[in-house]
Design an enzyme around this catalytic site. Sequence first.
Site, PDB file in Angstrom:
ATOM      1  N   LYS A 158       0.863  -1.190   0.000  1.00 13.84           N
ATOM      2  CA  LYS A 158       0.000   0.000   0.000  1.00 13.84           C
ATOM      3  C   LYS A 158       0.891   1.230   0.000  1.00 13.84           C
ATOM      4  CE  LYS A 158      -4.443   1.053   0.185  1.00 13.84           C
ATOM      5  NZ  LYS A 158      -5.603   0.296  -0.283  1.00 13.84           N
TER       6      LYS A 158
HETATM    7  P1  NAD Z   1     -12.684   8.321  -2.572  1.00 12.12           P
HETATM    8  O1  NAD Z   1     -11.612   9.291  -2.325  1.00 12.12           O
HETATM    9  O2  NAD Z   1     -13.196   8.154  -3.951  1.00 12.12           O
HETATM   10  O3  NAD Z   1     -13.956   8.622  -1.642  1.00 12.12           O
HETATM   11  C1  NAD Z   1     -13.878   8.759  -0.258  1.00 12.12           C
HETATM   12  C2  NAD Z   1     -15.050   9.655   0.145  1.00 12.12           C
HETATM   13  O4  NAD Z   1     -15.172   9.638   1.563  1.00 12.12           O
HETATM   14  C3  NAD Z   1     -14.866  11.091  -0.305  1.00 12.12           C
HETATM   15  O5  NAD Z   1     -16.035  11.535  -0.965  1.00 12.12           O
HETATM   16  C4  NAD Z   1     -14.645  11.836   1.018  1.00 12.12           C
HETATM   17  O6  NAD Z   1     -15.118  13.170   0.999  1.00 12.12           O
HETATM   18  C5  NAD Z   1     -15.423  10.967   1.982  1.00 12.12           C
HETATM   19  N1  NAD Z   1     -15.005  11.124   3.379  1.00 12.12           N
HETATM   20  C6  NAD Z   1     -13.769  11.329   3.876  1.00 12.12           C
HETATM   21  N2  NAD Z   1     -13.815  11.435   5.210  1.00 12.12           N
HETATM   22  C7  NAD Z   1     -15.111  11.284   5.563  1.00 12.12           C
HETATM   23  C8  NAD Z   1     -15.813  11.280   6.798  1.00 12.12           C
HETATM   24  N3  NAD Z   1     -15.165  11.453   7.961  1.00 12.12           N
HETATM   25  N4  NAD Z   1     -17.151  11.084   6.796  1.00 12.12           N
HETATM   26  C9  NAD Z   1     -17.816  10.894   5.629  1.00 12.12           C
HETATM   27  N5  NAD Z   1     -17.203  10.885   4.419  1.00 12.12           N
HETATM   28  C10 NAD Z   1     -15.879  11.076   4.395  1.00 12.12           C
HETATM   29  O7  NAD Z   1     -12.148   6.921  -1.989  1.00 12.12           O
HETATM   30  P2  NAD Z   1     -12.681   5.465  -2.350  1.00 12.12           P
HETATM   31  O8  NAD Z   1     -11.804   4.927  -3.418  1.00 12.12           O
HETATM   32  O9  NAD Z   1     -14.140   5.481  -2.500  1.00 12.12           O
HETATM   33  O10 NAD Z   1     -12.282   4.675  -1.014  1.00 12.12           O
HETATM   34  C11 NAD Z   1     -13.132   4.622   0.125  1.00 12.12           C
HETATM   35  C12 NAD Z   1     -12.700   3.476   1.028  1.00 12.12           C
HETATM   36  O11 NAD Z   1     -12.731   2.253   0.280  1.00 12.12           O
HETATM   37  C13 NAD Z   1     -11.277   3.581   1.586  1.00 12.12           C
HETATM   38  O12 NAD Z   1     -11.232   2.978   2.851  1.00 12.12           O
HETATM   39  C14 NAD Z   1     -10.468   2.747   0.605  1.00 12.12           C
HETATM   40  O13 NAD Z   1      -9.255   2.276   1.150  1.00 12.12           O
HETATM   41  C15 NAD Z   1     -11.452   1.624   0.342  1.00 12.12           C
HETATM   42  N6  NAD Z   1     -11.210   0.878  -0.893  1.00 12.12           N
HETATM   43  C16 NAD Z   1     -11.204   1.503  -2.103  1.00 12.12           C
HETATM   44  C17 NAD Z   1     -10.999   0.748  -3.252  1.00 12.12           C
HETATM   45  C18 NAD Z   1     -11.051   1.359  -4.636  1.00 12.12           C
HETATM   46  O14 NAD Z   1     -11.053   0.598  -5.622  1.00 12.12           O
HETATM   47  N7  NAD Z   1     -11.128   2.660  -4.789  1.00 12.12           N
HETATM   48  C19 NAD Z   1     -10.772  -0.627  -3.154  1.00 12.12           C
HETATM   49  C20 NAD Z   1     -10.793  -1.233  -1.898  1.00 12.12           C
HETATM   50  C21 NAD Z   1     -11.017  -0.463  -0.770  1.00 12.12           C
END
Ligand code: NAD
Length: 470
Positions: free
Chosen positions: A106
């Site tokens: 990561k």
């Molecule tokens: P992203 O940046 O697209 O979206 C994250 C969202 O969460 C943003 O809109 C942000 O404003 C919001 N956010 C941040 N802090 C917040 C809070 N305290 N309360 C409410 N909303 C809040 O990120 P993503 O890719 O959607 O990832 C989200 C989660 O999923 C993370 O934990 C990431 O590690 C996990 N994840 C993502 C992927 C992927 O393919 N993108 C894969 C596996 C896991």
Amino acid sequence: MLASTNSFLDSVDKNFRHAMSFLELPEGLAERIVQCNSTYTVRFGVRLRGRMYSFVGWRSVHSEHCEPVKGGIRFTPDADAEEVEALAALMTLKCALVDVPFGGSKGALRIDPREWTLQELERITRRFTQELAKRGLIGPGLNVPAPDVGTSEREMAWMVDEFRRANPTDVINARACVTGKPLSKGGIAGRREATGRGVQFAVQSYLRDPRTPAIAGRRDLNGATVVVQGFGNVGYHAAKFLSEEDSARVVVIAERDGYVAKHEGLPIEALKQHHMRTGSILGFDGAKTFAGDMSGIEEACDILIPAAMENAIHIDNAERIKAHLIVEAANGPITFQADQLLRSRGVTILPDLYVNAGGVVVSYFEWVKNLTHIPFGLMERRRRERRNQTIATALERMTGKAFPTDMRDEFLEGGAEIDLVRSGLEDVMRSTWVNIADLLESKPELGDYRTAAYVTSIRRISAAYEAIGI
Ligand code: NAD
């Protein structure tokens, strides 16, 4: 690195050790599996706005029992090495759980992307990529990043381009150095939606399993109330698929500046347009806005989907969570202590390493596509279409009736890349669910789905270590 008490890393570490207490591993192997192999800290400067700015980032490699190692890169203002190590450990477990041949890694850059222009972000991302390339921390056979919080296809396109520049004599497989790229840069159909799509398959798999309790007496999502935290890539796609395809009612979407609620269910696509137009979900027409209120996840619902950041549910708010089922779309959204409290209250938790594995599964498909240099389905599509056409014609002749028009298109279709990707992902999510649920049924002393998932992964990792004699 030693985890600080109650941190995200501490929670992952405790989950690891709890699961290991059910396994009899050869002496020393448990410690080898838990430990993070290496964490590289990079500091670099970029000349912007007439002065030098310094940036700090990390790339952790948790386990190389299987190579290359794989894991996203996030751009967040509060990233640190501990967080990256916890996420890398989860990647090792996740890849083993869904049986994709990667070790766990990561990365993160401490930056608030909203503070920089597009051109500035591009320069910073390219410099970060150079630093990773210098240290062998990016490469098709070494270490393969992907998007995560604060990054997307755009950053992956910059990274792959920079990697190719740094390796001008070895371009043939260079596209496989990152996944989650735009289609035009060697990406794969369905990667953007993959994690949210995987969340949908995870919830469906849970509900269709007769061993799990029904939700409001039903084994489907029709009318089930859902609260989603985080309206980024994962939260948006999960909310969209569950509401538009499974008729769930998404009653709350919570973001970092507050939440919006609608009893009848929020129209997710319209909310997305509003979000893109205004930069916030707040003030959406026809929904109640709760500006600055972070208690959206405490609203009553059948299913809570935290899809934002780690530690969202902790010992101070766990008591107020009203959902019956929590589906961990984010990594580490529930602390170890909160997890215990919630389970003691009878809340079921579907764990992150299973629920959000869709991203890495489709990343694996993309990586294979880049290395084989051929789009999925290219060789067979027309042949399948012709064969299906022959079957349809034969049926029509034999029965004297026309093939039902509502089924015709789907039946004749030979399998476009997006269909193959969705079918592969669905298969992995469904079979992984069966593995987890079977294990918990045969070993009820494991107690919960998280422990069953960890045990499944650790068994596979330890078998790989033993096979290579480490
Ligand atoms: P992203 O940046 O697209 O979206 C994250 C969202 O969460 C943003 O809109 C942000 O404003 C919001 N956010 C941040 N802090 C917040 C809070 N305290 N309360 C409410 N909303 C809040 O990120 P993503 O890719 O959607 O990832 C989200 C989660 O999923 C993370 O934990 C990431 O590690 C996990 N994840 C993502 C992927 C992927 O393919 N993108 C894969 C596996 C896991």
